[in-house]
Design a protein around this motif. Structure first.
Motif, PDB file in Angstrom:
ATOM      1  N   ALA A   2       0.834  -1.191   0.000  1.00  0.00           N
ATOM      2  CA  ALA A   2       0.000   0.000   0.000  1.00  0.00           C
ATOM      3  C   ALA A   2       0.867   1.239   0.000  1.00  0.00           C
ATOM      4  O   ALA A   2       1.919   1.302   0.609  1.00  0.00           O
ATOM      5  CB  ALA A   2      -0.906   0.008   1.232  1.00  0.00           C
ATOM      6  N   VAL A  64      -8.801  -2.419  -9.465  1.00  0.00           N
ATOM      7  CA  VAL A  64      -7.802  -3.256  -8.794  1.00  0.00           C
ATOM      8  C   VAL A  64      -6.931  -2.398  -7.871  1.00  0.00           C
ATOM      9  O   VAL A  64      -6.620  -2.796  -6.739  1.00  0.00           O
ATOM     10  CB  VAL A  64      -6.939  -3.999  -9.827  1.00  0.00           C
ATOM     11  CG1 VAL A  64      -5.744  -4.667  -9.154  1.00  0.00           C
ATOM     12  CG2 VAL A  64      -7.774  -5.037 -10.566  1.00  0.00           C
ATOM     13  N   MET A  65      -6.531  -1.209  -8.336  1.00  0.00           N
ATOM     14  CA  MET A  65      -5.748  -0.306  -7.485  1.00  0.00           C
ATOM     15  C   MET A  65      -6.548   0.094  -6.254  1.00  0.00           C
ATOM     16  O   MET A  65      -6.022   0.161  -5.141  1.00  0.00           O
ATOM     17  CB  MET A  65      -5.325   0.933  -8.272  1.00  0.00           C
ATOM     18  CG  MET A  65      -4.192   0.679  -9.253  1.00  0.00           C
ATOM     19  SD  MET A  65      -3.482   2.213  -9.936  1.00  0.00           S
ATOM     20  CE  MET A  65      -4.804   2.739 -11.001  1.00  0.00           C
ATOM     21  N   TYR A  66      -7.832   0.368  -6.459  1.00  0.00           N
ATOM     22  CA  TYR A  66      -8.692   0.735  -5.328  1.00  0.00           C
ATOM     23  C   TYR A  66      -8.768  -0.394  -4.306  1.00  0.00           C
ATOM     24  O   TYR A  66      -8.632  -0.170  -3.098  1.00  0.00           O
ATOM     25  CB  TYR A  66     -10.090   1.088  -5.850  1.00  0.00           C
ATOM     26  CG  TYR A  66     -11.147   1.106  -4.775  1.00  0.00           C
ATOM     27  CD1 TYR A  66     -11.214   2.147  -3.842  1.00  0.00           C
ATOM     28  CD2 TYR A  66     -12.082   0.065  -4.691  1.00  0.00           C
ATOM     29  CE1 TYR A  66     -12.175   2.150  -2.847  1.00  0.00           C
ATOM     30  CE2 TYR A  66     -13.050   0.070  -3.695  1.00  0.00           C
ATOM     31  CZ  TYR A  66     -13.093   1.111  -2.781  1.00  0.00           C
ATOM     32  OH  TYR A  66     -14.052   1.112  -1.794  1.00  0.00           O
ATOM     33  N   ARG A  67      -8.957  -1.610  -4.776  1.00  0.00           N
ATOM     34  CA  ARG A  67      -9.109  -2.755  -3.869  1.00  0.00           C
ATOM     35  C   ARG A  67      -7.793  -3.084  -3.165  1.00  0.00           C
ATOM     36  O   ARG A  67      -7.801  -3.519  -2.005  1.00  0.00           O
ATOM     37  CB  ARG A  67      -9.578  -3.974  -4.652  1.00  0.00           C
ATOM     38  CG  ARG A  67     -11.015  -3.874  -5.168  1.00  0.00           C
ATOM     39  CD  ARG A  67     -12.026  -3.989  -4.061  1.00  0.00           C
ATOM     40  NE  ARG A  67     -11.973  -5.313  -3.433  1.00  0.00           N
ATOM     41  CZ  ARG A  67     -12.689  -5.655  -2.379  1.00  0.00           C
ATOM     42  NH1 ARG A  67     -13.486  -4.772  -1.809  1.00  0.00           N
ATOM     43  NH2 ARG A  67     -12.602  -6.871  -1.874  1.00  0.00           N
ATOM     44  N   SER A  68      -6.675  -2.864  -3.833  1.00  0.00           N
ATOM     45  CA  SER A  68      -5.384  -3.223  -3.249  1.00  0.00           C
ATOM     46  C   SER A  68      -4.869  -2.169  -2.279  1.00  0.00           C
ATOM     47  O   SER A  68      -3.981  -2.434  -1.475  1.00  0.00           O
ATOM     48  CB  SER A  68      -4.346  -3.436  -4.353  1.00  0.00           C
ATOM     49  OG  SER A  68      -4.066  -2.206  -5.008  1.00  0.00           O
ATOM     50  N   GLY A  69      -5.428  -0.950  -2.359  1.00  0.00           N
ATOM     51  CA  GLY A  69      -4.953   0.126  -1.505  1.00  0.00           C
ATOM     52  C   GLY A  69      -3.767   0.873  -2.083  1.00  0.00           C
ATOM     53  O   GLY A  69      -3.286   1.830  -1.488  1.00  0.00           O
ATOM     54  N   TRP A  70      -3.278   0.437  -3.238  1.00  0.00           N
ATOM     55  CA  TRP A  70      -2.173   1.146  -3.886  1.00  0.00           C
ATOM     56  C   TRP A  70      -2.738   2.313  -4.677  1.00  0.00           C
ATOM     57  O   TRP A  70      -3.783   2.192  -5.305  1.00  0.00           O
ATOM     58  CB  TRP A  70      -1.412   0.212  -4.816  1.00  0.00           C
ATOM     59  CG  TRP A  70      -0.161   0.839  -5.362  1.00  0.00           C
ATOM     60  CD1 TRP A  70       1.079   0.779  -4.816  1.00  0.00           C
ATOM     61  CD2 TRP A  70      -0.050   1.622  -6.557  1.00  0.00           C
ATOM     62  NE1 TRP A  70       1.966   1.482  -5.585  1.00  0.00           N
ATOM     63  CE2 TRP A  70       1.307   2.013  -6.665  1.00  0.00           C
ATOM     64  CE3 TRP A  70      -0.950   2.048  -7.527  1.00  0.00           C
ATOM     65  CZ2 TRP A  70       1.772   2.800  -7.708  1.00  0.00           C
ATOM     66  CZ3 TRP A  70      -0.484   2.833  -8.567  1.00  0.00           C
ATOM     67  CH2 TRP A  70       0.857   3.191  -8.653  1.00  0.00           C
ATOM     68  N   SER A  71      -2.057   3.434  -4.644  1.00  0.00           N
ATOM     69  CA  SER A  71      -2.556   4.596  -5.367  1.00  0.00           C
ATOM     70  C   SER A  71      -1.402   5.402  -5.941  1.00  0.00           C
ATOM     71  O   SER A  71      -0.232   5.082  -5.711  1.00  0.00           O
ATOM     72  CB  SER A  71      -3.409   5.477  -4.449  1.00  0.00           C
ATOM     73  OG  SER A  71      -4.103   6.450  -5.204  1.00  0.00           O
TER      74      SER A  71
END
Length: 336
Positions: A2, A64-71
């Protein structure tokens, strides 16, 4: 892993990714349907459907970025948003140029830009997509017959108005959120961190492998100040001491009012030597505080505990320091 970015509160990482997912997926699905409807130009159908597939794929990637917490950071998101401009321009070309049926979907992009970017990034991006809207003027000979110059001007004005309105609304929202955050995290009298913020900071600090020091202090005979001079004078004493102590606490340490006349300092990565420095600085600051004339001097009692030497949990560290403070206050009472 994240990634959290706080370069601007407008970034709103996960929300921006979720919005992007919905925006691109919707544009891709609706765009594909529009290409296939009767009456739509099919000269560039394959290109149009390929662009729609790209939009759907980017929407899925955003989800997928939203679900993974990566931004992304705000600057990176601006570059990525600008990078989609050629795709949008190609979609307008594939769907008929000056007679394109996809142009209204550009308002999705404008809303996204106006909400998630500050003015310094929003206006250049809006100008870029206004140019993208105007590109049929460069290659479509039917643009004059389609009254495209006038339509472009109308679209640009609408984009600018939409962006301005959204920027003003977002600014008001951010200010309201900032006020609520202060109310939730700060003591209303002194402006220091409150007990809720203190508890959270202590839990974070004690988890550090380098350890942390907790210093507690309150004021001897403070009740007598309130009884003799009244609570407004007592409040003035607390505010003066809070202001003085803020000047000597390190950036990154937590100075909090945790109740009545009891204060605390959480010093991350500090040991016994660091505690001695902190207490000495606080004592000096309290002695030099700009107190009301009714109370020329106040005396403070200090106690401390160091993690992980004295305790390894927030509750135990606080209890250890508190017991030492009670013992120190009993000693101070016998000295009067």
């Amino acid at each position: 892993m994240a990634s959290q970015f706080v370069d601007d509160p407008r970034a709103e990482g996960p929300l921006a990714d979720l919005t992007s997912a919905g925006m691109w997926s919707t544009a891709g699905v609706v765009g594909a349907v529009m290409f296939l409807l009767p009456g739509s130009p099919h000269e560039h159908l394959a290109a149009g459907l390929a662009i729609a597939a790209f939009a759907i794929a980017w929407g899925i990637a955003s989800f997928v970025m939203y679900r993974s917490g990566w931004s992304m950071s705000l600057g990176t998101r601006a570059v990525v948003t600008a990078g989609t401009a050629p795709i949008v321009g190609l979609a307008i070309w594939a769907s008929g140029g000056a007679s394109s049926f996809l142009q209204p979907l550009l308002f999705f992009t404008v809303l996204f830009i106006a909400y998630f970017f500050p003015a310094r990034l929003a206006w250049p991006l809006v100008a870029l997509f206004a140019f993208v809207y105007a590109t049929p003027l460069l290659y479509d000979p039917a643009s004059l017959d389609e009254v495209y110059p006038a339509r472009t001007l109308g679209f640009v004005v609408a984009m600018a108005g939409e962006t301005l309105a959204m920027q003003l609304l977002k600014r008001r929202l951010l200010r309201a959120e900032a006020r609520q955050r202060v109310m939730a995290e700060r003591d209303p009298l002194t402006g220091l961190y409150n007990r809720r913020s203190f508890d959270a900071a202590l839990e974070q600090a004690i988890a550090l492998p380098e350890g942390a020091a907790l210093v507690l202090f309150d004021f001897d005979l403070f009740k007598a100040i309130n009884d003799e001079h009244g609570h407004p004078v007592g409040d003035a004493v607390l505010m003066a001491i809070a202001n003085a102590c803020e000047e000597v606490v390190r950036d990154g340490d937590c100075l909090a009012r945790i109740g009545g006349d009891e204060f605390a300092v959480i010093a991350s990565r500090s040991g016994a030597a660091g505690v001695a420095r902190i207490v000495a600085a606080l004592e000096t600051a309290i002695g030099a505080a700009d107190l009301p004339p009714e109370v020329p001097v106040v005396r403070a009692s200090f106690a401390w505990a160091v993690a992980p030497i004295d305790a390894t949990t927030p509750t135990d560290l606080l209890d250890c320091a508190d017991q030492r403070l009670l013992y120190r206050k009993r000693l101070n009472k016998t000295a009067f």
